[in-house]
Design an enzyme around this catalytic site. Structure first.
Site, PDB file in Angstrom:
ATOM      1  N   GLU A 122       0.808  -1.220   0.000  1.00 53.91           N
ATOM      2  CA  GLU A 122       0.000   0.000   0.000  1.00 53.91           C
ATOM      3  C   GLU A 122       0.844   1.275   0.000  1.00 53.91           C
ATOM      4  O   GLU A 122       0.788   2.053   0.949  1.00 53.91           O
ATOM      5  CB  GLU A 122      -0.866   0.036   1.269  1.00 53.91           C
ATOM      6  N   ARG A 153       2.794   7.745  -0.105  1.00 53.66           N
ATOM      7  CA  ARG A 153       3.744   8.856  -0.241  1.00 53.66           C
ATOM      8  C   ARG A 153       4.670   8.684  -1.439  1.00 53.66           C
ATOM      9  O   ARG A 153       4.916   9.639  -2.184  1.00 53.66           O
ATOM     10  CB  ARG A 153       4.583   8.932   1.045  1.00 53.66           C
ATOM     11  N   TYR A 206       4.932  18.258  12.245  1.00 58.57           N
ATOM     12  CA  TYR A 206       6.075  17.335  12.399  1.00 58.57           C
ATOM     13  C   TYR A 206       7.441  18.012  12.247  1.00 58.57           C
ATOM     14  O   TYR A 206       8.453  17.328  12.181  1.00 58.57           O
ATOM     15  CB  TYR A 206       6.029  16.218  11.334  1.00 58.57           C
ATOM     16  N   CYS A 217      -2.913  33.345  11.193  1.00 57.44           N
ATOM     17  CA  CYS A 217      -2.688  34.085  12.426  1.00 57.44           C
ATOM     18  C   CYS A 217      -2.169  33.135  13.488  1.00 57.44           C
ATOM     19  O   CYS A 217      -2.893  32.756  14.417  1.00 57.44           O
ATOM     20  CB  CYS A 217      -3.974  34.740  12.872  1.00 57.44           C
ATOM     21  N   GLU A 218      -0.952  32.726  13.322  1.00 58.52           N
ATOM     22  CA  GLU A 218      -0.372  31.748  14.240  1.00 58.52           C
ATOM     23  C   GLU A 218       1.138  31.726  14.016  1.00 58.52           C
ATOM     24  O   GLU A 218       1.586  31.522  12.882  1.00 58.52           O
ATOM     25  CB  GLU A 218      -0.996  30.382  13.923  1.00 58.52           C
TER      26      GLU A 218
HETATM   27  N1  LLP Z   1      -1.248   1.679   4.709  1.00 59.10           N
HETATM   28  C1  LLP Z   1      -1.623   2.062   5.947  1.00 59.10           C
HETATM   29  C2  LLP Z   1      -2.442   1.174   6.750  1.00 59.10           C
HETATM   30  C3  LLP Z   1      -1.237   3.309   6.435  1.00 59.10           C
HETATM   31  O1  LLP Z   1      -1.602   3.670   7.665  1.00 59.10           O
HETATM   32  C4  LLP Z   1      -0.478   4.179   5.631  1.00 59.10           C
HETATM   33  C5  LLP Z   1      -0.090   5.503   6.097  1.00 59.10           C
HETATM   34  C6  LLP Z   1      -0.117   3.744   4.338  1.00 59.10           C
HETATM   35  C7  LLP Z   1      -0.524   2.487   3.918  1.00 59.10           C
HETATM   36  C8  LLP Z   1       0.675   4.587   3.375  1.00 59.10           C
HETATM   37  O2  LLP Z   1       1.938   4.851   3.852  1.00 59.10           O
HETATM   38  P1  LLP Z   1       2.994   5.660   2.934  1.00 59.10           P
HETATM   39  O3  LLP Z   1       3.376   4.758   1.808  1.00 59.10           O
HETATM   40  O4  LLP Z   1       2.295   6.865   2.460  1.00 59.10           O
HETATM   41  O5  LLP Z   1       4.095   5.959   3.863  1.00 59.10           O
HETATM   42  N2  LLP Z   1       0.368  12.375   7.694  1.00 59.10           N
HETATM   43  C9  LLP Z   1       1.676  11.749   7.801  1.00 59.10           C
HETATM   44  C10 LLP Z   1       1.685  10.370   7.231  1.00 59.10           C
HETATM   45  C11 LLP Z   1       0.703   9.432   7.880  1.00 59.10           C
HETATM   46  C12 LLP Z   1       0.761   8.059   7.278  1.00 59.10           C
HETATM   47  C13 LLP Z   1      -0.365   7.253   7.783  1.00 59.10           C
HETATM   48  N3  LLP Z   1      -0.457   5.952   7.234  1.00 59.10           N
HETATM   49  C14 LLP Z   1       2.701  12.630   7.092  1.00 59.10           C
HETATM   50  O6  LLP Z   1       2.331  13.683   6.576  1.00 59.10           O
HETATM   51  O7  LLP Z   1       3.884  12.306   7.068  1.00 59.10           O
END
Ligand code: LLP
Length: 442
Positions: A294, A297, A338, A365-366
Site C-alpha cells: 500500500e 507517499r 512534524y 494568524c499563528e
Molecule cells: N497503509 C496504511 C495502513 C497506512 O496507515 C499508511 C499511512 C499507508 C498504507 C501509506 O503509507 P505511505 O506509503 O504513504 O508511507 N500524515 C503523515 C503520514 C501518515 C501516514 C499514515 N499511514 C505525514 O504527513 O507524514
C-alpha cells in the site's frame, strides 16, 4: 539543488515540471497551487506493479494508499493503471466511487470505522475490509448477514517492528491504536473470533510498520515476523493465510538529508520483501500468499510541488528574515505538525545563487505557521514565485480552511499541458454550510 528527473530549470532560469514552465502555470492558474506531474505518478504505480509481475508471478496487487492524496482524478489514474486502492473513510470511498473506480479493488482501513461507513462500503461491494477491532467484526457479521453477502476481510496485526526513517525498533508489544499484537495473544484471539463468524471470510493479515522508511531491513523483518506468525496460527488454529498485505511506508526525498531514491531502489524494497516471504513460506511449508502493498507517499510525494507568491518580507535585524507566502499551514500543515523539512526555491529565479537564509512563513494568524525554516534562497522579492518541492503527499489531503483561507486548487501536468483536477474554492464555498438560526436573525 538535486532535482528529480521531471523537474528541470529551463533557459529562462525558471523551474519546469512535466515540461511546463512553473511561472506560466502560476500566472495561468494563480497561487497558491498544487501541481502534480502525471508521468511521475504513473511511473511509480508501474514500478510496484511490474515488480510484483516480474518477481512474484503477478500473484499480488498494488493498492495506492489514497490518504496520501485523494481526489477523483487520482482514482481515475489508478483505474487506468490497473491497480487497487486503500481507503480509510466513507469520504475516500465515495470519491473513488464517484470517479468510477471498481470498488472490488478497494481495501478499507480504519481503527474506528463507523457503522455508516461500513454499511456504505458493503452496499457498494468493497473488495476487502481490514478489521481492527472485535466490535467491527460484529458489525460486519451483522451487516453482511442482513445483506445476504459474505465479506472478505483481513485483520490488522502488529508484528512488533516499528520503523522510523533511518532506523527500526523491535518491540515485544506495540503500543498503538492500530492492530493487534502478535506477541501478547491478542491477534490470535481476534483470528479465532472471526473464524467463528458465518458471514465473514478471513483472507489473511495486514500490517503497516510506519511511513517515510528508508531502511530495507525494516520491511524484511516485518515480513519474517508476519510469516512466522502465519505458520504459528496454521498450527494452532488450522487457518492458513491466502492474502498478505504488507502496508506502505517507502520513503521519499524531501531535502538534502534524505536519500534520493530511483525506481530501482523502490523495486529493491519490494524484491527484499518478496524474497523474505518466499524463504519463509519455504521454511514453514506455507503456500505463497497473494501479496498486497500500500504505497502512498512514494507514488504521489515527489510528483507534487506547491507554487506560492512571495508577499510580505520582514527582517528582524540580527535574528531572522521572514519571507511570507500566500499559503501556509492551511495547505501544508507538515512543518507545524512534524517540523518536516522541505526544499524550497524561487521558481522564477532558479538559476540565481542563494545568498541568504530565510524562514518561509504562511499567512495564518499563528506564529507556528511556517513552511520551511532556515532555507537558502536568492534575496526574495515581493511577487517572486516560490516552489516547495515534494508536496504531493499529505499536503492537500491534510489541508484545511483554517482562518477561512481557501484550500488551493490542484493541476495535473503532462506533456507541457496542465489541467485542473481540483478547482479553486470561492468565498461561496467557505460559507456553503453555514446557517444562521432564526433566533440570531433578529
Ligand atoms: N497503509 C496504511 C495502513 C497506512 O496507515 C499508511 C499511512 C499507508 C498504507 C501509506 O503509507 P505511505 O506509503 O504513504 O508511507 N500524515 C503523515 C503520514 C501518515 C501516514 C499514515 N499511514 C505525514 O504527513 O507524514
Amino acid at each position: 539543488m538535486n532535482l528529480r528527473e521531471t523537474l528541470k530549470i529551463n533557459e529562462k532560469g525558471h523551474l519546469e515540471i512535466g515540461g511546463m514552465d512553473t511561472v506560466d502555470i502560476a500566472e495561468k492558474f494563480g497561487t497558491p497551487l498544487y501541481v502534480f506531474d502525471e508521468d511521475y505518478i504513473r511511473k511509480m504505480m508501474r514500478v510496484y506493479k511490474n515488480t510484483i509481475e516480474k518477481e512474484y508471478d503477478g500473484n499480488g496487487q498494488v493498492l495506492y494508499a489514497s490518504k496520501a492524496f485523494s481526489c477523483e482524478a487520482i482514482y481515475a489514474i489508478a483505474k487506468q493503471e490497473g491497480i487497487g486502492v486503500d481507503v480509510v473513510s466513507g469520504g475516500e470511498l465515495y470519491t473513488a466511487l464517484k470517479a468510477g473506480f471498481p470498488l472490488k479493488k478497494a481495501y478499507m482501513h480504519g481503527n474506528n470505522k463507523l457503522l455508516r461507513e461500513l454499511d456504505f462500503a458493503l452496499d457498494n461491494g468493497i473488495g476487502s475490509i481490514v478489521v481492527d477491532s472485535f466490535r467491527e467484526a460484529d458489525i460486519i457479521e451483522e451487516l453482511a448477514g442482513n445483506k445476504g453477502i459474505k465479506q472478505n476481510v483481513l485483520i490488522r496485526i502488529n508484528p512488533g517492528v516499528e520503523a522510523h526513517t533511518h532506523a527500526f525498533i523491535q518491540t515485544a508489544r506495540t503500543d498503538s491504536k492500530f492492530g493487534f499484537s502478535v506477541s501478547d495473544g491478542s491477534a490470535e484471539e481476534l483470528i479465532a473470533y472471526i473464524l467463528k463468524k458465518k458471514n465473514i471470510v478471513l483472507k489473511g493479515y495486514h500490517c503497516h510498520i510506519g511511513s517515510q522508511i528508508f531502511e530495507k531491513r525494516s520491511f524484511e523483518l516485518a515480513a519474517e515476523k508476519v510469516m512466522d506468525f502465519s505458520a504459528y496460527i496454521k498450527k494452532k488454529l488450522g487457518f492458513e493465510v491466502s492474502e498478505l498485505n504488507m502496508g506502505g511506508g517507502f520513503g521519499v526525498w524531501y531535502n538534502e538529508e534524505d536519500p534520493k531514491l530511483k525506481s530501482a531502489d523502490y523495486e529493491n524494497y519490494l524484491k527484499a520483501l518478496i524474497k523474505t516471504i518466499k524463504e519463509k513460506a519455504d521454511e514453514h511449508g506455507l503456500k505463497l500468499p497473494y501479496l498486497l502493498i500500500e504505497p502512498g507517499r512514494s507514488i504521489v510525494g515527489e510528483a507534487g510541488i506547491t507554487l506560492y507568491t512571495v508577499g510580505a518580507i520582514k527582517e528582524i535585524k540580527g535574528v531572522k528574515k521572514y519571507v511570507a507566502v500566500d499559503g501556509g499551514m492551511f495547505d501544508n500543515p507538515r512543518y507545524a505538525l512534524y517540523q518536516s523539512k522541505y526544499s524550497v526555491l524561487l521558481a522564477n529565479r532558479a538559476k540565481e545563487p542563494c545568498t541568504e537564509k530565510v524562514t518561509v512563513a504562511g499567512k495564518c494568524c499563528e506564529s507556528g505557521d511556517l513552511i520551511a525554516v532556515d532555507v537558502s534562497l536568492p534575496e526574495a522579492k515581493e511577487g517572486d514565485v516560490m516552489a516547495v518541492l515534494t508536496t504531493g503527499a499529505y499536503n492537500y489531503s491534510m489541508a484545511s480552511n483554517y482562518n477561512r483561507n481557501f484550500i488551493p486548487a490542484a493541476v495535473l501536468v503532462k506533456d507541457g499541458k496542465a489541467d485542473y483536477i481540483i478547482k479553486p474554492q470561492t468565498y461561496e464555498d467557505i460559507v456553503r454550510n453555514d446557517l444562521i438560526p432564526e433566533s440570531l436573525k433578529k
